[in-house]
Design a protein around this motif. Structure first.
Motif, short mmCIF file in Angstrom:
data_model
loop_
_atom_site.label_atom_id
_atom_site.label_comp_id
_atom_site.label_asym_id
_atom_site.label_seq_id
_atom_site.Cartn_x
_atom_site.Cartn_y
_atom_site.Cartn_z
N GLN A 123 0.84 -1.20 0.00
CA GLN A 123 0.00 0.00 0.00
C GLN A 123 0.88 1.25 0.00
O GLN A 123 0.63 2.19 -0.77
N HIS A 124 1.89 1.25 0.84
CA HIS A 124 2.80 2.40 0.94
C HIS A 124 3.54 2.62 -0.38
O HIS A 124 3.59 3.76 -0.89
N ASN A 125 4.11 1.58 -0.93
CA ASN A 125 4.89 1.73 -2.16
C ASN A 125 4.02 2.10 -3.35
O ASN A 125 4.42 2.89 -4.21
N LEU A 126 2.80 1.56 -3.41
CA LEU A 126 1.87 1.95 -4.47
C LEU A 126 1.48 3.41 -4.30
O LEU A 126 1.34 4.14 -5.29
N ALA A 127 1.34 3.86 -3.05
CA ALA A 127 1.05 5.27 -2.80
C ALA A 127 2.17 6.15 -3.35
O ALA A 127 1.89 7.20 -3.94
N LEU A 128 3.41 5.74 -3.15
CA LEU A 128 4.54 6.51 -3.69
C LEU A 128 4.47 6.59 -5.21
O LEU A 128 4.69 7.66 -5.79
N LEU A 129 4.19 5.46 -5.86
CA LEU A 129 4.08 5.47 -7.31
C LEU A 129 2.95 6.40 -7.76
O LEU A 129 3.10 7.17 -8.71
N SER A 130 1.81 6.33 -7.05
CA SER A 130 0.67 7.19 -7.39
C SER A 130 0.99 8.66 -7.16
O SER A 130 0.60 9.52 -7.95
N GLU A 131 1.71 8.93 -6.08
CA GLU A 131 2.07 10.31 -5.75
C GLU A 131 2.92 10.94 -6.86
O GLU A 131 2.74 12.11 -7.21
N TYR A 132 3.85 10.17 -7.40
CA TYR A 132 4.79 10.70 -8.38
C TYR A 132 4.44 10.37 -9.83
O TYR A 132 5.18 10.73 -10.75
N GLY A 133 3.33 9.65 -10.04
CA GLY A 133 2.92 9.32 -11.40
C GLY A 133 3.83 8.32 -12.08
O GLY A 133 4.03 8.35 -13.28
N HIS B 112 -5.07 8.05 0.12
CA HIS B 112 -5.88 6.90 0.57
C HIS B 112 -4.98 5.70 0.93
O HIS B 112 -5.14 5.09 1.99
N LEU B 113 -4.02 5.41 0.08
CA LEU B 113 -3.14 4.26 0.31
C LEU B 113 -2.19 4.51 1.49
O LEU B 113 -1.94 3.59 2.28
N PHE B 114 -1.66 5.71 1.59
CA PHE B 114 -0.82 6.03 2.75
C PHE B 114 -1.62 5.85 4.04
O PHE B 114 -1.12 5.31 5.02
N ARG B 115 -2.88 6.29 4.02
CA ARG B 115 -3.73 6.17 5.21
C ARG B 115 -3.96 4.70 5.56
O ARG B 115 -3.89 4.32 6.73
N LEU B 116 -4.26 3.88 4.56
CA LEU B 116 -4.47 2.45 4.81
C LEU B 116 -3.23 1.82 5.46
O LEU B 116 -3.35 1.05 6.42
N ALA B 117 -2.07 2.13 4.91
CA ALA B 117 -0.83 1.56 5.45
C ALA B 117 -0.58 2.07 6.86
O ALA B 117 -0.18 1.30 7.75
N ALA B 118 -0.81 3.36 7.09
CA ALA B 118 -0.59 3.93 8.43
C ALA B 118 -1.54 3.31 9.45
O ALA B 118 -1.15 3.05 10.60
N GLU B 119 -2.78 3.06 9.06
CA GLU B 119 -3.75 2.46 9.96
C GLU B 119 -3.35 1.05 10.38
O GLU B 119 -3.79 0.55 11.41
#
Length: 95
Positions: free
Chosen positions: A60-70, A82-89
């Motif tokens: 979730q975290h790594n996919l969030a990074l990819l989404s953040e930077y395109g 959303h993905l960062f939040r899921l991973a943090a939770e």
């Protein structure tokens, strides 16, 4: 035993095909970094998504990074949050 990224990638792929989230994550890291296979952000994003959908916080975290930077697809900051939040939770502090 000498390190063999190509063989490791093959074995992670076999386990990922069986739905093992840790194997999906490791296979994705190999795709993202080009270890044993050509570097491919789009393929990494697909595999991260599969593992993320099974609740793997690191994916979730790594996919969030990819989404953040395109990388590996279009930039999507809403999806990244959303993905960062899921991973943090799940207790992943860096998210």
């Amino acid at each position: 035993v000498p390190q063999d990224d190509r063989e490791a990638t093959r074995l992670f792929g076999l386990a990922a095909d069986q739905g093992v989230p840790d194997a999906m994550f490791n296979l994705t890291v190999h795709c993202a970094l080009g270890k044993g296979v050509p570097q491919d952000d789009a393929k990494a994003a697909r595999f991260y998504r599969l593992a993320a959908e099974q609740g793997d916080s690191h994916s979730q975290h790594n996919l969030a990074l990819l989404s953040e930077y395109g990388k590996g697809g279009p930039q999507d900051l809403g999806e990244a949050v959303h993905l960062f939040r899921l991973a943090a939770e799940q207790g992943l502090a860096r998210s």
